[in-house]
Design a protein around this motif. Structure first.
Motif, PDB file in Angstrom:
ATOM      1  N   LEU A   1       0.693  -1.163  -0.119  1.00  0.00           N
ATOM      2  CA  LEU A   1      -0.445  -0.485  -0.183  1.00  0.00           C
ATOM      3  C   LEU A   1       0.705   1.500  -0.105  1.00  0.00           C
TER       4      LEU A   1
ATOM      5  N   LEU B   1      -2.712   4.974   2.664  1.00  0.00           N
ATOM      6  CA  LEU B   1      -3.330   3.811   2.762  1.00  0.00           C
ATOM      7  C   LEU B   1      -3.085   3.181   4.108  1.00  0.00           C
ATOM      8  N   ASP B   2      -1.634   2.207   3.826  1.00  0.00           N
ATOM      9  CA  ASP B   2      -0.903   1.969   4.886  1.00  0.00           C
ATOM     10  C   ASP B   2      -1.019   2.260   6.068  1.00  0.00           C
TER      11      ASP B   2
ATOM     12  N   ALA C   1      -3.225  -6.479   3.045  1.00  0.00           N
ATOM     13  CA  ALA C   1      -3.733  -6.149   1.843  1.00  0.00           C
ATOM     14  C   ALA C   1      -4.130  -6.913   0.727  1.00  0.00           C
TER      15      ALA C   1
ATOM     16  N   TYR D   1      -6.194  -2.864  -3.366  1.00  0.00           N
ATOM     17  CA  TYR D   1      -6.432  -1.421  -3.274  1.00  0.00           C
ATOM     18  C   TYR D   1      -6.499  -0.455  -4.212  1.00  0.00           C
TER      19      TYR D   1
ATOM     20  N   ILE E   1      -9.593  -0.455   0.232  1.00  0.00           N
ATOM     21  CA  ILE E   1      -8.818  -1.670   0.940  1.00  0.00           C
ATOM     22  C   ILE E   1      -9.496  -2.922   1.173  1.00  0.00           C
TER      23      ILE E   1
ATOM     24  N   GLY F   1      -8.612  -6.346   2.149  1.00  0.00           N
ATOM     25  CA  GLY F   1      -7.584  -7.587   3.393  1.00  0.00           C
ATOM     26  C   GLY F   1      -7.846  -8.641   3.897  1.00  0.00           C
TER      27      GLY F   1
ATOM     28  N   THR G   1     -12.934  -5.617   3.671  1.00  0.00           N
ATOM     29  CA  THR G   1     -13.152  -4.334   3.340  1.00  0.00           C
ATOM     30  C   THR G   1     -13.563  -3.027   3.462  1.00  0.00           C
TER      31      THR G   1
END
Length: 161
Positions: A26, A30-31, A89, A92, A101, A103, A118
């Protein structure tokens, strides 16, 4: 006709081999959402978990009705002890103001995901991502529970019918 029958194609047979999907790296913004979620979960910090959501965010948990809004989301998690949640993830996307995302999750050093999720994300220009919806489900069906008021099975003495 398809609606009337069970959807067998969605549930592979028990003997089917399922390959776990590989991680998707990611971008940092986002991470951060996943790492902040893990930290808050591990600490059992309901307020911190709720703060990751938009004001009108929706929580869609396995086998429970939908929950809307930060106060309600915080109430769901109040009093729950922390545990070693691990999120990863699988896919994404992130635009200027909307992202998602997809995952898997597990706990501790478990070798495989026990569930999937999600999350849909929103952000105002120049701000960080917030969760607008979080949906999760377990990979395995729940273990059956005995029906209420059902007597426990008894052994039949040998020789009786």
């Amino acid at each position: 006709m398809l609606v009337a029958g069970p959807l067998y194609a969605q549930n592979p047979p028990e003997s089917a081999t399922v390959t776990e999907l590989s991680d998707s790296a990611l971008p940092a913004d986002l991470d951060r959402v996943l790492r902040d979620y893990e930290r808050a979960w591990r600490a059992g910090d309901a307020k911190a978990i709720a703060s990751l959501f938009t004001e009108d965010g929706v929580l869609l948990q396995n086998h429970r009705p939908p929950i809307r809004g930060r106060p309600a989301i915080q109430a769901v998690y109040e009093g729950q002890p922390g545990s070693p949640l691990r999120l990863r993830a699988l896919a994404y996307a992130g635009g200027d103001t909307v992202g998602y995302i997809v995952g898997g999750y597990r706990y501790g050093d478990a070798p495989h995901d026990i569930g999937k999720f999600t999350i849909t994300l929103q952000r105002a220009p120049g701000k960080h991502w917030l969760i607008s919806s979080d949906m999760d489900s377990m990979n395995a069906p729940p273990k059956p529970r005995p029906a209420p008021d059902t007597p426990a099975p008894t052994k039949t003495p040998p020789g009786s019918h």
